[in-house]
Structure formats: C-alpha cells, structure tokens
Motif scaffolding. Structure first.
Motif, PDB file in Angstrom:
ATOM      1  N   LYS A   1     -12.783  16.371   2.864  1.00  0.00           N
ATOM      2  CA  LYS A   1     -12.583  16.100   4.286  1.00  0.00           C
ATOM      3  C   LYS A   1     -12.625  17.371   5.128  1.00  0.00           C
ATOM      4  N   GLY A   2     -13.060  18.483   4.543  1.00  0.00           N
ATOM      5  CA  GLY A   2     -13.167  19.728   5.288  1.00  0.00           C
ATOM      6  C   GLY A   2     -11.844  20.463   5.451  1.00  0.00           C
ATOM      7  N   MET A   3     -10.853  20.138   4.625  1.00  0.00           N
ATOM      8  CA  MET A   3      -9.540  20.781   4.688  1.00  0.00           C
ATOM      9  C   MET A   3      -9.417  21.806   3.567  1.00  0.00           C
ATOM     10  N   LYS A   4      -8.568  22.805   3.808  1.00  0.00           N
ATOM     11  CA  LYS A   4      -8.333  23.830   2.805  1.00  0.00           C
ATOM     12  C   LYS A   4      -6.832  23.960   2.586  1.00  0.00           C
TER      13      LYS A   4
ATOM     14  N   VAL B   1       2.909  19.436   2.697  1.00  0.00           N
ATOM     15  CA  VAL B   1       1.620  20.085   2.425  1.00  0.00           C
ATOM     16  C   VAL B   1       1.102  20.718   3.711  1.00  0.00           C
ATOM     17  N   LYS B   2       0.798  22.010   3.629  1.00  0.00           N
ATOM     18  CA  LYS B   2       0.168  22.704   4.750  1.00  0.00           C
ATOM     19  C   LYS B   2      -1.287  22.955   4.388  1.00  0.00           C
ATOM     20  N   TYR B   3      -2.171  22.746   5.362  1.00  0.00           N
ATOM     21  CA  TYR B   3      -3.600  22.890   5.122  1.00  0.00           C
ATOM     22  C   TYR B   3      -4.288  23.340   6.403  1.00  0.00           C
ATOM     23  N   LYS B   4      -5.480  23.886   6.254  1.00  0.00           N
ATOM     24  CA  LYS B   4      -6.292  24.286   7.402  1.00  0.00           C
ATOM     25  C   LYS B   4      -7.355  23.234   7.638  1.00  0.00           C
TER      26      LYS B   4
ATOM     27  N   ASP C   1      -9.878  25.948  11.379  1.00  0.00           N
ATOM     28  CA  ASP C   1      -8.956  26.953  10.835  1.00  0.00           C
ATOM     29  C   ASP C   1      -7.552  26.879  11.430  1.00  0.00           C
ATOM     30  N   GLN C   2      -7.160  25.729  11.961  1.00  0.00           N
ATOM     31  CA  GLN C   2      -5.804  25.538  12.451  1.00  0.00           C
ATOM     32  C   GLN C   2      -4.947  25.011  11.305  1.00  0.00           C
TER      33      GLN C   2
END
Length: 79
Positions: free
Chosen positions: A3-6, A47-50, A54-55
């Motif tokens: 989903k384009g998350m990091k 869970v923290k993700y970008k 990049d937010q």
C-alpha cells in the motif's frame, strides 16, 4: 509495502490499554489449553509508519488468536 507504506516502529501499549478498541469484549466458545497456556488471546500494538508522502502516521492494531492461531487483524484507523 503493497500500500506504499513503510514501517517505522511497533510498540506494545501499557497493560489493559486498548486504544480505540472497546475495553471489554465477550467471547463464547471453546478454550484451548496446552501445558497451562491459553490459546485464545487478544493483543494490541501501536504501529507507526510512513505514508507515500513520508509523513509518519500511527494506527492501533488488534490481533486475535484462537487455538494459538492468528485469526483476525483489525486496524484503527485502517490503512
């Protein structure tokens, strides 16, 4: 990543902290015990993700286990 998350970080919240999920749930059914360990559990994670811009964003995740197997993953807010 689909989903384009990091992924940035996964934390375990304080005991009895369920975040946006209801504090108490009622479950009826078979209980599994092996060597004194219960197979039905609910766990919570922060869970923290970008995102794609990049937010850094944060979601709570509820993991439900039945008979020692993961059967449900719920996100709040959904990603």
């Amino acid at each position: 990543m689909k989903k384009g998350m990091k992924l940035v970080e996964i934390k375990t919240p304080k005991a009895f902290d369920t975040g946006p999920f209801p504090k108490f749930g009622i479950s009826i059914g078979i209980q599994t015990n092996i060597a004194g360990f219960r197979g039905e559990k609910t766990r919570y994670r922060i869970v923290k993700y970008k995102d794609g811009k990049d937010q850094i964003k944060e979601s709570w995740v509820k993991l439900e286990f039945v008979a020692f197997s993961l059967v449900s993953i719920k996100w709040s807010p959904e990603i």
